[in-house]
Design an enzyme around this catalytic site. Sequence first.
Site, PDB file in Angstrom:
ATOM      1  N   GLU A 233      22.498  21.733   1.527  1.00 48.08           N
ATOM      2  CA  GLU A 233      22.920  21.480   0.150  1.00 48.08           C
ATOM      3  C   GLU A 233      22.773  22.678  -0.793  1.00 48.08           C
ATOM      4  OE1 GLU A 233      24.406  18.915  -1.175  1.00 48.08           O
ATOM      5  OE2 GLU A 233      24.419  17.679   0.626  1.00 48.08           O
TER       6      GLU A 233
ATOM      7  N   SER B 148     -15.648 -33.467  -5.676  1.00 41.22           N
ATOM      8  CA  SER B 148     -17.100 -33.242  -5.554  1.00 41.22           C
ATOM      9  C   SER B 148     -17.473 -31.778  -5.350  1.00 41.22           C
ATOM     10  CB  SER B 148     -17.641 -34.060  -4.373  1.00 41.22           C
ATOM     11  OG  SER B 148     -17.430 -35.446  -4.579  1.00 41.22           O
TER      12      SER B 148
END
Length: 662
Positions: free
Chosen positions: A62, A318
């Site tokens: 690139e 409980s």
Amino acid sequence: MVAAADVLLPPPIDKAQRVSPLVVDRHGEWLHAFTTEDGRWRFAADLEQIDPLFIERLIAVEDKRFYAHWGVDPLAVARAGGSAIKSGQIVSGASTITMQASRLLEPRPRTFTSKMIEMLRAFQLERRLSKREILELYLTLAPYGGNLEGVRAASRFYFDKEPTRLTDAEQALLIALPQAPETRRPDRRSMTASAAREKILEKLVSLGAMSPQLAQEAAQSRLPSERHAPPRLAYHTAHRLSQSGRAGVIQSTLDLVLQSRAEILLQQYVKQFDDGATASMMIIENETRAVRASVGSSGLDADGGWMDLTRASRSPGSALKPFIYGLAFEDGFAGGDTVIDDMPRAFGDYAPENFDRGFRGEVRVREALQHSLNVPAVRALDRVGAGRFAALLKSAGVDLKTPRSTDNAYGLALALGGAGITAQELAVLYAGLGDGGEVKPLVWREDRVNDNASGYRLFSETTATRISAILAGAPSLEGRAPALLSQNAIEIAYKTGTSYGFRDAWAAGHGGDYTVVVWVGRADGAPRPGHTGRKTAAPLLFEAFDLLGRHKEMRDGVDMSADDNSALALARFEKPVEKTPPQIIFPRNGVEVYLGAQTHGFSLSARGGADEYRWYVNGDLVAQESTSGRSIWRPEQSGFYDIVVVDRAGQSARSKVRVSAG
């Protein structure tokens, strides 16, 4: 003037900071990721975590003078201009990586004016950023087809891995895609993608960046035919953490292995129910209060599955009784052997009954707690004071959900679940019970594990030990042997709870350095007759502790083949010096490596632990090179391989990989 314009009109670099929230586990492994606000998959690029050979080849293709120019390459501009004049049309571009990054920040129509603006922006980027930062900017924003942006998203969705180590074929495809991301998508246009990849391979050969033989092998490699789904674990926790305002990577305290196994456990467990029931679970590390697993429901496709039921306020039944008795122990008017009446008694207009509607007369407190008798618990709360008990829970960080009432009789219903509490709050209490009676907030982010948050003492360590011993002596579940009779079994101090109307089944307990809380019920709170905490939730609790036992064995290297165990026995002869196990860097679990004709072997790599690694492949020791000291693995054929690394402290890690001939 130019300098003023540069200051007044800066490039919008902050776009690269708007990345996808990514929640990882305590070791950095992916748990869950979310798209950006505009629906993109975009993850911040870090050159330290990207294959350096890919970076070299990207620059070669690139922008070969990337490190020499200041954003615009004059030679490339002259070459492109000359080619255009000669042919009468644009033959090659002159965009540098910096110019491409500026275009990604501000997309514009491809016109001459746009090109000039890109050049100016490129100069601005070069003034503000280093070359490394420009590369990371580009590799964060580069388009890879559909809603994929950046090399990490592309590597994850196309190759199902991070871009730390890429094959030649993968590198070529990742270089080719940003040039025409939609027309070259491998999952939709495989022929075009293959041709584009081959063109890049040919260019790499011409540039001397790859041998012709490697390029030929790469050209024959299979293209990804579909996008891989990213990991989707711990949805509820990940979504909440992603909303915290932190951008990018958020490291949670969750453990990927525990989390995934806990989710599977819940999914399988609720299959026995046909009434729309779901479940939630939390696993807490007592020493640090780190949440190692949190499952908000049995699945997103379950009824109410999108709700995080660990945060839903429910009646605990409980489950709060141990803390009532703990306060009574602290006050000195009760102990495990104290005799207490289990007889009919009215507290104003409130007349509690036991679950079986029977009464046992005089019982000891330990028996009352172990058998979850209601009347003795209410008597204890009446003596302690319901208001005082509620204030104690509030100081511990528990926000009880209950209607306002000045009626003391209503307050005594707290003993039997007369106020709402979440699984997370219950986990805070039981983790405190397992840590000597001191409660601390749960920790959800790994960077806060060692913050040493101040705690609140519910009761003394002696009381916590006495209450835990009573809970550990509760009757065993049907079909399950007591821990004292089982080799290597974790002794669990636990309590169950069933809300009024059988709407909620709970089990919570601690043992083996962990606390586990499970809830089973319907997300809409509908009754489930007959489904008690002991019958419905306790078995799931014990399965979770079994899971923790297996996890510890695997983590310590026990759950391996005989060959692996002999290797570990030798490695453990030296004194351990490091508690953190090693991590395999290459090859990571689940990856596929390619065995080409030019491949001379794979260098096995790990980090952490106590160093002096020994490597085993399918149980066989991998010899170290005499010159480099590296362990080079040379697979002879394609197939699946088990790889184990052991450090000098005997700690281990393993990965399962696939070797392909390309």
